[in-house]
Design an enzyme around this catalytic site. Sequence first.
Site, PDB file in Angstrom:
ATOM      1  N   TYR A   1      95.281   6.925 -18.657  1.00 58.79           N
ATOM      2  CA  TYR A   1      96.083   5.737 -18.383  1.00 58.79           C
ATOM      3  C   TYR A   1      95.230   4.593 -17.861  1.00 58.79           C
ATOM      4  O   TYR A   1      94.339   4.802 -17.047  1.00 58.79           O
ATOM      5  CB  TYR A   1      97.165   6.047 -17.336  1.00 58.79           C
ATOM      6  CG  TYR A   1      98.011   4.835 -17.070  1.00 58.79           C
ATOM      7  CD1 TYR A   1      98.966   4.446 -18.005  1.00 58.79           C
ATOM      8  CD2 TYR A   1      97.814   4.035 -15.946  1.00 58.79           C
ATOM      9  CE1 TYR A   1      99.719   3.302 -17.804  1.00 58.79           C
ATOM     10  CE2 TYR A   1      98.561   2.900 -15.739  1.00 58.79           C
ATOM     11  CZ  TYR A   1      99.514   2.539 -16.672  1.00 58.79           C
ATOM     12  OH  TYR A   1     100.255   1.389 -16.481  1.00 58.79           O
TER      13      TYR A   1
ATOM     14  N   TRP B   1      94.660  -0.109 -18.097  1.00 60.92           N
ATOM     15  CA  TRP B   1      94.798  -1.371 -18.827  1.00 60.92           C
ATOM     16  C   TRP B   1      93.559  -1.741 -19.623  1.00 60.92           C
ATOM     17  O   TRP B   1      93.630  -2.601 -20.492  1.00 60.92           O
ATOM     18  CB  TRP B   1      95.128  -2.494 -17.845  1.00 60.92           C
ATOM     19  CG  TRP B   1      96.595  -2.648 -17.646  1.00 60.92           C
ATOM     20  CD1 TRP B   1      97.475  -1.683 -17.239  1.00 60.92           C
ATOM     21  CD2 TRP B   1      97.353  -3.840 -17.854  1.00 60.92           C
ATOM     22  NE1 TRP B   1      98.731  -2.224 -17.173  1.00 60.92           N
ATOM     23  CE2 TRP B   1      98.688  -3.540 -17.539  1.00 60.92           C
ATOM     24  CE3 TRP B   1      97.031  -5.135 -18.247  1.00 60.92           C
ATOM     25  CZ2 TRP B   1      99.703  -4.488 -17.626  1.00 60.92           C
ATOM     26  CZ3 TRP B   1      98.041  -6.073 -18.330  1.00 60.92           C
ATOM     27  CH2 TRP B   1      99.368  -5.745 -18.025  1.00 60.92           C
TER      28      TRP B   1
HETATM   29  N1  LIG Z   1      97.690 -11.384 -10.579  1.00 59.49           N
HETATM   30  C1  LIG Z   1      98.152 -10.226 -11.086  1.00 59.49           C
HETATM   31  N2  LIG Z   1      99.284 -10.205 -11.830  1.00 59.49           N
HETATM   32  C2  LIG Z   1      99.766  -9.020 -12.320  1.00 59.49           C
HETATM   33  C3  LIG Z   1      99.067  -7.804 -12.115  1.00 59.49           C
HETATM   34  C4  LIG Z   1      97.874  -7.856 -11.311  1.00 59.49           C
HETATM   35  O1  LIG Z   1      97.223  -6.829 -11.061  1.00 59.49           O
HETATM   36  N3  LIG Z   1      97.463  -9.067 -10.827  1.00 59.49           N
HETATM   37  N4  LIG Z   1      99.539  -6.633 -12.655  1.00 59.49           N
HETATM   38  C5  LIG Z   1     100.510  -6.719 -13.758  1.00 59.49           C
HETATM   39  C6  LIG Z   1     101.204  -5.420 -13.910  1.00 59.49           C
HETATM   40  S1  LIG Z   1     100.361  -4.133 -14.611  1.00 59.49           S
HETATM   41  C7  LIG Z   1     102.487  -5.232 -13.580  1.00 59.49           C
HETATM   42  S2  LIG Z   1     103.241  -3.723 -13.877  1.00 59.49           S
HETATM   43  C8  LIG Z   1     103.286  -6.307 -12.976  1.00 59.49           C
HETATM   44  C9  LIG Z   1     104.064  -5.743 -11.791  1.00 59.49           C
HETATM   45  O2  LIG Z   1     105.080  -6.585 -11.395  1.00 59.49           O
HETATM   46  P1  LIG Z   1     105.862  -6.217 -10.066  1.00 59.49           P
HETATM   47  O3  LIG Z   1     105.981  -4.760  -9.934  1.00 59.49           O
HETATM   48  O4  LIG Z   1     107.115  -6.992 -10.058  1.00 59.49           O
HETATM   49  O5  LIG Z   1     104.840  -6.832  -9.003  1.00 59.49           O
HETATM   50  P2  LIG Z   1     104.430  -6.545  -7.489  1.00 59.49           P
HETATM   51  O6  LIG Z   1     103.476  -7.636  -7.163  1.00 59.49           O
HETATM   52  O7  LIG Z   1     103.959  -5.159  -7.305  1.00 59.49           O
HETATM   53  O8  LIG Z   1     105.764  -6.742  -6.676  1.00 59.49           O
HETATM   54  C10 LIG Z   1     106.484  -7.966  -6.731  1.00 59.49           C
HETATM   55  C11 LIG Z   1     107.103  -8.273  -5.396  1.00 59.49           C
HETATM   56  O9  LIG Z   1     108.095  -7.321  -5.048  1.00 59.49           O
HETATM   57  C12 LIG Z   1     108.323  -7.460  -3.652  1.00 59.49           C
HETATM   58  N5  LIG Z   1     108.856  -6.222  -3.100  1.00 59.49           N
HETATM   59  C13 LIG Z   1     108.173  -5.092  -2.834  1.00 59.49           C
HETATM   60  N6  LIG Z   1     109.012  -4.162  -2.315  1.00 59.49           N
HETATM   61  C14 LIG Z   1     110.236  -4.717  -2.259  1.00 59.49           C
HETATM   62  C15 LIG Z   1     111.519  -4.247  -1.833  1.00 59.49           C
HETATM   63  O10 LIG Z   1     111.718  -3.108  -1.409  1.00 59.49           O
HETATM   64  N7  LIG Z   1     112.555  -5.112  -1.945  1.00 59.49           N
HETATM   65  C16 LIG Z   1     112.405  -6.367  -2.433  1.00 59.49           C
HETATM   66  N8  LIG Z   1     113.482  -7.129  -2.554  1.00 59.49           N
HETATM   67  N9  LIG Z   1     111.202  -6.851  -2.816  1.00 59.49           N
HETATM   68  C17 LIG Z   1     110.137  -6.029  -2.747  1.00 59.49           C
HETATM   69  C18 LIG Z   1     106.968  -7.762  -3.059  1.00 59.49           C
HETATM   70  O11 LIG Z   1     107.105  -8.743  -2.058  1.00 59.49           O
HETATM   71  C19 LIG Z   1     106.125  -8.197  -4.250  1.00 59.49           C
HETATM   72  O12 LIG Z   1     105.465  -9.423  -4.072  1.00 59.49           O
HETATM   73  O13 LIG Z   1     102.442  -7.359 -12.507  1.00 59.49           O
HETATM   74  C20 LIG Z   1     101.538  -7.821 -13.510  1.00 59.49           C
HETATM   75  N10 LIG Z   1     100.917  -9.041 -13.035  1.00 59.49           N
HETATM   76  N1  LIG Z   2      99.945   1.540  -4.441  1.00 67.76           N
HETATM   77  C1  LIG Z   2     100.168   1.062  -5.672  1.00 67.76           C
HETATM   78  N2  LIG Z   2      99.430   1.519  -6.706  1.00 67.76           N
HETATM   79  C2  LIG Z   2      99.647   1.041  -7.947  1.00 67.76           C
HETATM   80  C3  LIG Z   2     100.616   0.032  -8.179  1.00 67.76           C
HETATM   81  C4  LIG Z   2     101.388  -0.428  -7.077  1.00 67.76           C
HETATM   82  O1  LIG Z   2     102.284  -1.279  -7.224  1.00 67.76           O
HETATM   83  N3  LIG Z   2     101.111   0.090  -5.828  1.00 67.76           N
HETATM   84  N4  LIG Z   2     100.783  -0.466  -9.442  1.00 67.76           N
HETATM   85  C5  LIG Z   2     100.444   0.395 -10.563  1.00 67.76           C
HETATM   86  C6  LIG Z   2     100.427  -0.304 -11.842  1.00 67.76           C
HETATM   87  S1  LIG Z   2     101.851  -1.188 -12.247  1.00 67.76           S
HETATM   88  C7  LIG Z   2      99.403  -0.226 -12.730  1.00 67.76           C
HETATM   89  S2  LIG Z   2      99.602  -0.906 -14.292  1.00 67.76           S
HETATM   90  C8  LIG Z   2      98.164   0.508 -12.401  1.00 67.76           C
HETATM   91  C9  LIG Z   2      96.891  -0.145 -12.981  1.00 67.76           C
HETATM   92  O2  LIG Z   2      95.871   0.779 -13.008  1.00 67.76           O
HETATM   93  P1  LIG Z   2      94.654   0.671 -14.037  1.00 67.76           P
HETATM   94  O3  LIG Z   2      95.112   0.121 -15.338  1.00 67.76           O
HETATM   95  O4  LIG Z   2      93.947   1.973 -14.058  1.00 67.76           O
HETATM   96  O5  LIG Z   2      93.754  -0.418 -13.295  1.00 67.76           O
HETATM   97  P2  LIG Z   2      92.561  -1.324 -13.844  1.00 67.76           P
HETATM   98  O6  LIG Z   2      91.842  -1.794 -12.637  1.00 67.76           O
HETATM   99  O7  LIG Z   2      93.089  -2.346 -14.780  1.00 67.76           O
HETATM  100  O8  LIG Z   2      91.648  -0.273 -14.608  1.00 67.76           O
HETATM  101  C10 LIG Z   2      91.138  -0.473 -15.894  1.00 67.76           C
HETATM  102  C11 LIG Z   2      89.704   0.038 -15.938  1.00 67.76           C
HETATM  103  O9  LIG Z   2      89.225  -0.068 -17.289  1.00 67.76           O
HETATM  104  C12 LIG Z   2      87.887  -0.575 -17.272  1.00 67.76           C
HETATM  105  N5  LIG Z   2      87.665  -1.205 -18.578  1.00 67.76           N
HETATM  106  C13 LIG Z   2      87.839  -2.496 -18.931  1.00 67.76           C
HETATM  107  N6  LIG Z   2      87.539  -2.676 -20.231  1.00 67.76           N
HETATM  108  C14 LIG Z   2      87.168  -1.469 -20.719  1.00 67.76           C
HETATM  109  C15 LIG Z   2      86.752  -1.021 -22.004  1.00 67.76           C
HETATM  110  O10 LIG Z   2      86.688  -1.761 -22.983  1.00 67.76           O
HETATM  111  N7  LIG Z   2      86.456   0.302 -22.127  1.00 67.76           N
HETATM  112  C16 LIG Z   2      86.503   1.165 -21.075  1.00 67.76           C
HETATM  113  N8  LIG Z   2      86.159   2.431 -21.283  1.00 67.76           N
HETATM  114  N9  LIG Z   2      86.883   0.758 -19.839  1.00 67.76           N
HETATM  115  C17 LIG Z   2      87.223  -0.540 -19.682  1.00 67.76           C
HETATM  116  C18 LIG Z   2      87.858  -1.507 -16.104  1.00 67.76           C
HETATM  117  O11 LIG Z   2      86.529  -1.713 -15.653  1.00 67.76           O
HETATM  118  C19 LIG Z   2      88.756  -0.787 -15.094  1.00 67.76           C
HETATM  119  O12 LIG Z   2      88.018   0.061 -14.260  1.00 67.76           O
HETATM  120  O13 LIG Z   2      98.036   0.625 -10.977  1.00 67.76           O
HETATM  121  C20 LIG Z   2      99.176   1.232 -10.385  1.00 67.76           C
HETATM  122  N10 LIG Z   2      98.904   1.517  -8.985  1.00 67.76           N
HETATM  123 MO   LIG Z   3     101.508  -2.187 -14.313  1.00 66.16          MO
END
Ligand SMILES: Nc1nc2c(c(=O)[nH]1)N[C@H]1C(S)=C(S)[C@@H](COP(=O)(O)OP(=O)(O)OC[C@H]3O[C@@H](n4cnc5c(=O)[nH]c(N)nc54)[C@H](O)[C@@H]3O)O[C@H]1N2
Ligand SMILES: Nc1nc2c(c(=O)[nH]1)N[C@H]1C(S)=C(S)[C@@H](COP(=O)(O)OP(=O)(O)OC[C@H]3O[C@@H](n4cnc5c(=O)[nH]c(N)nc54)[C@H](O)[C@@H]3O)O[C@H]1N2
Ligand SMILES: [Mo]
Length: 761
Positions: free
Chosen positions: A112, A114
């Site tokens: 898993y 991104w």
């Molecule tokens: N800059 C940036 N943008 C991203 C990402 C990133 O790594 N960096 N990741 C992307 C990815 S993979 C995903 S899945 C999406 C995730 O999108 P989300 O899951 O929606 O994003 P989060 O920032 O984890 O949470 C959004 C907000 O939910 C609020 N929150 C947390 N717990 C609670 C609660 O119990 N109740 C309420 N009402 N609010 C709460 C927090 O204040 C938080 O700022 O974001 C995407 N966008």
């Molecule tokens: N506590 C907590 N944990 C969370 C979350 C949260 O809300 N709270 N959010 C979760 C969510 S929504 C998500 S989506 C996950 C994200 O978790 P990940 O998707 O595992 O996070 P990334 O840091 O995007 O990891 C991608 C990795 O791929 C590597 N990479 C980039 N390009 C390439 C390539 O071309 N080839 C290879 N082999 N590697 C490459 C990057 O260097 C990086 O280390 O985290 C989750 N974890």
């Molecule tokens: Mo995510």
Amino acid sequence: MTLPTTSPTTSHWGAYRVRRHEDGSVAVLPHPRDPDPSPLLGNVAGALAHPTRVRAPAIRRGWLDHGPGPSDRRGAEEFVEVGWDEALDLLAAELARVRDRYGNEAVYGGSYGWASAGRFHHAQSQLHRFLAMFGGYTGSRNSYSLGTSLVLLPHLVGDADAVLRSASSWQTIEDATELIVAFGGMPAKNVHVVPGGVTRHRTAARLAALAAAGVRVALVSPLRDDLPEGLDTTWYPIVPATDVALMLGLAHTLLAEDLHDRAFLDRYCTGFEAFERYLLGRADGVVKDAAWASARCGIAAADIVALARRMAASRTLVTVTWSLQRVQHGEQPVWAGLALAAMLGGIGLPGGGFGHGYGSMGDVGDDGPRVRLPGLPAVPNPVGAFIPVARVADMLLHPGASFRYDGATYAYPDIRLVHWAGGNPFHHHQDLGRLRRAFARPDTVVVHEPYWTATARRADIVLPVTTTLEREDLGGGRRDSHLIAMHRAVEPLGQARDDYAILAALAGRLGFGDRFTEGRTARQWIEHLYTSWRNDEQPSFERFWADGELRLPPGPRRFTLFERFRADPAGAPLSTPSGRIEIASEAVAGFGLPDCPGHPVWLEPDEWLGAPAAARHPLHLIADQPATRLHSQLDVGEVSRGSKVAGREPLTMHPDDAAARGIAPDDLVRVFNDRGACLAGAVLSERIRPGVVRLATGAWYDPHGALCVHGNPNALTADVPSSELSQGCTGQHALVQVERYAGDPPPLTVLRPPPIRKRRR
Ligand SMILES: Nc1nc2c(c(=O)[nH]1)N[C@H]1C(S)=C(S)[C@@H](COP(=O)(O)OP(=O)(O)OC[C@H]3O[C@@H](n4cnc5c(=O)[nH]c(N)nc54)[C@H](O)[C@@H]3O)O[C@H]1N2
Ligand SMILES: Nc1nc2c(c(=O)[nH]1)N[C@H]1C(S)=C(S)[C@@H](COP(=O)(O)OP(=O)(O)OC[C@H]3O[C@@H](n4cnc5c(=O)[nH]c(N)nc54)[C@H](O)[C@@H]3O)O[C@H]1N2
Ligand SMILES: [Mo]
């Protein structure tokens, strides 16, 4: 090969151009058509040749000297640099050994993560194709993003896309919505990101337009910053994890004041009666009225009643961020939010109803066409074994144990080899101390990575991978306006190779090289994918490549699934058992799960401030997505480093909570609970609910014993599933205590590579 000085490319945080200087360094320029380029672009240039890049294939000393086997030395030993041939020979032999001795199921290839934008070099697709041809692998289902909703929503509305991918567009909301009730807000920090890429970031402009149109927003979040300034906002600073209580209080008010749309419920929904009985306390004697809700969620009962009345009097969009389902019992806020929207009767009306993920991802609400993009042909995995993705540590620790998932019972396979490309489980998984123990179990851990991430450091075989700037590809997001010709901007660093080249070489050693490559070089694949995708009106590959991008045609106006259903419920039923929206689900009830019964309910999380054990850890931690990077990617880049406080990840807390602990701004603090601890740098803000602290995910995990000295919140989170229905990730919340850290902190070690020795011959 000579490279041009300016090259087009794209990333999950947007399309951009790269200018290469004489000395090989690069500058990053936003795409000229992008009205709102992402700040994350600032991480790219400085990270490209950072000392933490993996420069050559490397093998953990103990694995090299003693061969494969379980080991708790992962992450604690030096690496030995070897040549590509030696690394690939060893890995091919090990893959064959594991397959021949234990079967393909013993290879975990879920992988898993991104990775990077780019349709051909998508790491996970490449690895899955390779492992499928190898005879198969144990895979994973769903995502950390939406692991709970993707299992729940089909039971409620038939197709998760009805909610997720065919939501009201921002334009419709601007035109028709009067009130948005935004559970989790619509945080601007998240909308720069779209998986695969985005050329024109328009969400900020969309939100500004809502402000101009006078759309009112009820922001339900512990954090005021979850909605940009400028909108007509009422902030409800809710206690985290209590949104369901608030939703029930709102629903009860609608019911008690006869403000609910009985005709809509009768015609389009099933199961309201069960929910109604629950709201009225007929079964459990507890009336879920505004006063009951208030005692849990911290919002005054009068405000709850007033909000319910406003919702009934306006065209209201109820929206829930994805974060709300990334918690224990994460099904409930999604289900209760849908039920609340159904009671208002606005589902299927323009700008009304239920939304999920506005402000979670940049393309939710985008009205661009949903484009079919070129992509690798998938090969079916001959092995059926799988895990819900967030159960990886359970699988490694408990081979053979059974687990429930979506109503059925399965067993965890016995994994001997873990093969990861494009993800960072030592970023994304919960309770990283437990994951370290889990990673001691397999015989071999293989990681393809551009960087010495925490996961690479805990592998046996680390293979250096190119970044997007070092290879060619095609890139675009799901609703992108352009397909981008991703040109190579610089030569690969050190000995880095593409995932494709690595897997092709392995396939060659394992006897299926021609099948894997189909005789094509990477450039030939890209041309092939483009040519078989384009239609007659679109330019030739040569032309597209020379232009650097292709404008994708705007699509027709999209009708949402709910619009069709509303117009003709008999002719266009939902694909649920009843053909309707299931406010109560007999199927889910039939699974008999205490942690996810047959209709939306209030369930206290195991970690709950009311519980006696919480006295020692009285702060509610929110571990959300970082504003300064994508997950853990490019944490060594300038923007991410620039956000650190005292060199550690910033922890936001209320001044009252800080004062009670003698914490001043910029102090180093220790955040801890019974699972682990981390250091962080204190940031004080009135814009967070007292009792709540926030530490974003993604600081590179840097444990010294049980203390992560860098500030990764997954040192603190619990590795428990949302429920036995979906087994989704619950990383968003944890209970913690915070104290001032006096004394000299251990230095960061993640900003340099681990100890590496050249091969002694
Ligand atoms: N800059 C940036 N943008 C991203 C990402 C990133 O790594 N960096 N990741 C992307 C990815 S993979 C995903 S899945 C999406 C995730 O999108 P989300 O899951 O929606 O994003 P989060 O920032 O984890 O949470 C959004 C907000 O939910 C609020 N929150 C947390 N717990 C609670 C609660 O119990 N109740 C309420 N009402 N609010 C709460 C927090 O204040 C938080 O700022 O974001 C995407 N966008
Ligand atoms: N506590 C907590 N944990 C969370 C979350 C949260 O809300 N709270 N959010 C979760 C969510 S929504 C998500 S989506 C996950 C994200 O978790 P990940 O998707 O595992 O996070 P990334 O840091 O995007 O990891 C991608 C990795 O791929 C590597 N990479 C980039 N390009 C390439 C390539 O071309 N080839 C290879 N082999 N590697 C490459 C990057 O260097 C990086 O280390 O985290 C989750 N974890
Ligand atoms: Mo995510």
